[in-house]
Design a protein around this motif. Sequence first.
Motif, PDB file in Angstrom:
ATOM      1  N   ARG A  44      -7.159  -1.082   6.167  1.00  0.00           N
ATOM      2  CA  ARG A  44      -6.725  -1.481   4.831  1.00  0.00           C
ATOM      3  C   ARG A  44      -6.014  -0.302   4.166  1.00  0.00           C
ATOM      4  NH1 ARG A  44     -10.563  -5.572   1.710  1.00  0.00           N
ATOM      5  NH2 ARG A  44     -10.258  -6.469   3.781  1.00  0.00           N
ATOM      6  N   GLU A  45      -4.867  -0.608   3.561  1.00  0.00           N
ATOM      7  CA  GLU A  45      -3.990   0.443   3.036  1.00  0.00           C
ATOM      8  C   GLU A  45      -3.817   0.285   1.532  1.00  0.00           C
ATOM      9  OE1 GLU A  45       0.720   1.797   3.693  1.00  0.00           O
ATOM     10  OE2 GLU A  45       0.048  -0.203   4.219  1.00  0.00           O
ATOM     11  N   PHE A  46      -3.891   1.399   0.829  1.00  0.00           N
ATOM     12  CA  PHE A  46      -3.677   1.414  -0.618  1.00  0.00           C
ATOM     13  C   PHE A  46      -2.237   1.052  -0.949  1.00  0.00           C
ATOM     14  CE2 PHE A  46      -4.095   2.724  -4.925  1.00  0.00           C
ATOM     15  CZ  PHE A  46      -3.035   3.553  -5.250  1.00  0.00           C
ATOM     16  N   VAL A  47      -2.080   0.160  -1.930  1.00  0.00           N
ATOM     17  CA  VAL A  47      -0.745  -0.205  -2.416  1.00  0.00           C
ATOM     18  C   VAL A  47      -0.521   0.372  -3.807  1.00  0.00           C
ATOM     19  CG1 VAL A  47       0.787  -2.101  -3.081  1.00  0.00           C
ATOM     20  CG2 VAL A  47      -0.652  -2.305  -1.038  1.00  0.00           C
ATOM     21  N   GLY A  48      -1.511   0.223  -4.678  1.00  0.00           N
ATOM     22  CA  GLY A  48      -1.373   0.774  -6.012  1.00  0.00           C
ATOM     23  C   GLY A  48      -2.513   0.382  -6.917  1.00  0.00           C
TER      24      GLY A  48
END
Length: 122
Positions: A44-48
């Motif tokens: 899972r990747e941070f978007v904002g």
Amino acid sequence: VQLQASGGGLVQAGDSLTLSCVGSGRTFSTAVMGWFRQAPGKEREFVGYINWSGRIRTVADSVKERFVISRDNAKNTMYLQMNSLKPDDTAVYFCATYSSGSYSTPGAYVGWGQGTLVTVSS
């Protein structure tokens, strides 16, 4: 805060799409909220994230200049406007409520809603 993301779909590279995250509960308007995404086989990747008033908002370098986060507390809704979409943006997008820790870390968030799938074709 219980959350539900929506607005995903199949689009072509270069298109725009806006995702919504609707929250229930009276604490939505005071909560820091975040967007993350998870591509198949990846973490899972941070978007904002965006603070309670919307005055402070940050997006990841990978989407800077293309993605914008906003919120409407009167509607208990947070938005992710995505422009100039690329195939690499294909992922399930999630929203969550910030709890504590680093803003870019999934473990800092709680109340994850069901994600919405965005597929970008080349």
